[in-house]
Design a protein around this motif. Structure first.
Motif, short mmCIF file in Angstrom:
data_model
loop_
_atom_site.label_atom_id
_atom_site.label_comp_id
_atom_site.label_asym_id
_atom_site.label_seq_id
_atom_site.Cartn_x
_atom_site.Cartn_y
_atom_site.Cartn_z
N GLY A 8 11.78 39.12 -117.80
CA GLY A 8 11.88 39.71 -119.13
C GLY A 8 12.04 38.61 -120.17
O GLY A 8 12.91 37.75 -120.04
N ASN A 9 11.19 38.62 -121.17
CA ASN A 9 11.24 37.63 -122.24
C ASN A 9 11.77 38.33 -123.50
O ASN A 9 11.08 39.15 -124.08
CB ASN A 9 9.81 37.09 -122.46
N TRP A 10 13.00 37.98 -123.85
CA TRP A 10 13.65 38.68 -124.96
C TRP A 10 13.26 38.12 -126.32
O TRP A 10 13.71 38.62 -127.35
CB TRP A 10 15.18 38.68 -124.78
N SER A 97 2.23 31.84 -125.77
CA SER A 97 1.19 31.85 -126.82
C SER A 97 1.80 31.85 -128.22
O SER A 97 1.19 31.34 -129.15
CB SER A 97 0.27 33.05 -126.64
N GLU A 98 3.01 32.41 -128.36
CA GLU A 98 3.64 32.37 -129.69
C GLU A 98 4.01 30.93 -130.06
O GLU A 98 3.92 30.54 -131.22
CB GLU A 98 4.86 33.31 -129.72
N ARG A 99 4.40 30.13 -129.08
CA ARG A 99 4.66 28.71 -129.34
C ARG A 99 3.35 28.00 -129.68
O ARG A 99 3.29 27.15 -130.56
CB ARG A 99 5.29 28.02 -128.12
N TYR A 167 -0.30 34.56 -116.78
CA TYR A 167 -1.53 34.80 -117.53
C TYR A 167 -1.25 35.91 -118.53
O TYR A 167 -0.96 37.05 -118.15
CB TYR A 167 -2.68 35.21 -116.58
N GLU A 168 -1.31 35.54 -119.81
CA GLU A 168 -1.02 36.50 -120.87
C GLU A 168 -2.13 36.48 -121.90
O GLU A 168 -2.12 35.64 -122.82
CB GLU A 168 0.31 36.14 -121.56
N PRO A 169 -3.10 37.38 -121.76
CA PRO A 169 -4.16 37.42 -122.77
C PRO A 169 -3.54 37.77 -124.13
O PRO A 169 -2.77 38.73 -124.23
CB PRO A 169 -5.09 38.52 -122.27
N TRP A 171 -4.57 39.00 -126.79
CA TRP A 171 -4.92 40.29 -127.36
C TRP A 171 -4.12 41.44 -126.74
O TRP A 171 -4.15 42.56 -127.25
CB TRP A 171 -6.43 40.56 -127.21
N ALA A 172 -3.39 41.15 -125.69
CA ALA A 172 -2.60 42.21 -125.03
C ALA A 172 -1.12 42.08 -125.32
O ALA A 172 -0.33 42.96 -124.97
CB ALA A 172 -2.84 42.16 -123.53
N ILE A 173 -0.71 40.99 -126.00
CA ILE A 173 0.73 40.77 -126.21
C ILE A 173 1.23 41.55 -127.42
O ILE A 173 0.74 41.36 -128.53
CB ILE A 173 1.04 39.27 -126.40
N GLY A 174 2.17 42.45 -127.16
CA GLY A 174 2.80 43.21 -128.24
C GLY A 174 1.85 44.18 -128.94
O GLY A 174 2.17 44.72 -129.99
N THR A 175 0.68 44.40 -128.37
CA THR A 175 -0.31 45.25 -129.03
C THR A 175 -0.39 46.63 -128.40
O THR A 175 -1.04 47.52 -128.94
CB THR A 175 -1.71 44.61 -128.91
N GLY A 212 1.08 39.12 -118.09
CA GLY A 212 1.89 39.50 -119.24
C GLY A 212 1.03 40.03 -120.35
O GLY A 212 -0.11 39.59 -120.55
N GLY A 213 1.55 40.99 -121.07
CA GLY A 213 0.81 41.62 -122.18
C GLY A 213 0.94 43.12 -122.09
O GLY A 213 0.23 43.76 -121.32
N SER A 214 1.94 43.66 -122.84
CA SER A 214 2.16 45.11 -122.88
C SER A 214 2.38 45.74 -121.51
O SER A 214 1.89 46.84 -121.24
CB SER A 214 1.02 45.81 -123.63
N VAL A 215 3.11 45.04 -120.64
CA VAL A 215 3.48 45.65 -119.36
C VAL A 215 4.56 46.70 -119.63
O VAL A 215 5.50 46.46 -120.38
CB VAL A 215 3.99 44.59 -118.36
N ALA A 232 5.19 40.04 -113.25
CA ALA A 232 4.92 40.30 -114.66
C ALA A 232 5.89 39.55 -115.54
O ALA A 232 7.05 39.33 -115.17
CB ALA A 232 5.02 41.79 -114.93
N LEU A 233 5.39 39.15 -116.70
CA LEU A 233 6.24 38.62 -117.77
C LEU A 233 6.23 39.69 -118.86
O LEU A 233 5.18 40.00 -119.42
CB LEU A 233 5.70 37.28 -118.27
N VAL A 234 7.38 40.26 -119.09
CA VAL A 234 7.49 41.47 -119.92
C VAL A 234 8.23 41.15 -121.21
O VAL A 234 9.33 40.62 -121.18
CB VAL A 234 8.28 42.55 -119.14
N GLY A 235 7.64 41.49 -122.35
CA GLY A 235 8.29 41.26 -123.63
C GLY A 235 9.02 42.52 -124.08
O GLY A 235 10.13 42.83 -123.61
N GLY A 236 8.39 43.28 -124.96
CA GLY A 236 9.01 44.45 -125.58
C GLY A 236 9.72 45.37 -124.61
O GLY A 236 10.85 45.82 -124.87
#
Ligand code: PGA
Length: 252
Positions: A8-10, A97-99, A167-169, A171-175, A212-215, A232-236
């Motif tokens: 989980g990536n906070w 990718s945000e970095r 692997y975090e495309p 276009w899929a992060i937070g979208t 990773g990307g909207s998991v 998975a690397l999970v954000g939100g």
């Protein structure tokens, strides 16, 4: 057998009290998750307190980034990898990718972070992934391959066993737009192939590649069914303990 990793990536969320409350709520919900490594990456300010409160549990703590510098010194605002370790982290995420996008981090920069992270005894999660424009332009594989090769430059064979790829495309992060399990599988298989060519088949066979990307709880099972998706690397969806626990305890 590759042990899956659910991380989980906070990001830049949660004051210390909220971080601790979420971590403590998560702990019993994932206590039986022996099928995978569970980790959370709180903001720097909460790492020490969260790690202390999770001691003895199966939830590990990661830094979201680290300095390129290993020597302590005059680097205002930076956090050294061994400081993360000292605060209780055992993993560090580099090259998110945000970095790369918001703070102009290059592959060379990310590679230095990976190397100092490994030298400090951390397991390194190296993030790679293409933009929508690059995917539509047909250069996604080229971009991912360059990020992989650049990020792993000069690592030793034993270093590679403490590398995890995410692997975090972009276009899929937070979208809310997840890659389909097939799209994820295709790129993960490609990453493993490139890794095998650059390093060795056995180390590629051991490499964990996270998506990773909207998991979310409703798409994790389909992703985890893919041969080359190892977690998975999970954000939100990691910000709330119950939701993240559902992802950790996906249907196997
Ligand atoms: P997301 O973020 O799950 O909110 O799309 C993933 C990430 O940035 O690691």
């Amino acid at each position: 057998m590759r042990k899956p990793v659910i991380a989980g990536n906070w990001k830049m969320y949660k004051l210390v009290a909220d971080a601790v409350a979420t971590a403590l709520a998560l702990k019993p919900l994932v206590a039986n998750a022996n099928h995978c490594e569970v980790l959370i990456a709180p903001p720097f300010t909460a790492i020490k307190t969260v790690a202390d409160r999770l001691e003895g549990s199966n939830v590990r703590v990661a830094g979201q980034d680290c300095s390129t510098e290993s020597e302590h010194g005059a680097h205002t605002g930076e956090v050294a990898a061994d400081m993360l370790r000292d605060a209780g982290a055992s993993y560090v995420i580099v090259g998110h990718s945000e970095r790369r996008q918001l703070y102009s981090e290059t592959d060379t920069f990310v590679n230095r972070k990976a190397r100092v992270g490994l030298a400090a005894g951390l397991t390194v999660i190296l993030c790679i992934g293409e933009t929508l424009e690059q995917r539509e332009g047909g250069i996604a594989e080229r971009v991912v391959s360059r990020q992989l090769t650049g990020g792993l430059r000069d690592l030793t064979a034993s270093d590679l066993d403490r590398i995890i790829i995410a692997y975090e495309p972009i276009w899929a992060i937070g979208t809310g737009l997840t890659a389909t399990p097939e799209q994820a599988q295709e790129m993960h298989a490609f990453v493993r192939r490139v890794f095998a060519e650059r390093h060795s088949e056995p180390s590629a066979g051991r490499l964990r590649i996270l998506y990773g990307g909207s998991v979310k709880p409703d798409n994790i099972t389909g992703l985890m069914k893919q041969t080359d998706v190892d977690g998975a690397l999970v954000g939100g969806a990691s910000l709330e303990a119950e939701t993240f626990a559902q992802i950790v305890n996906y249907n196997r």
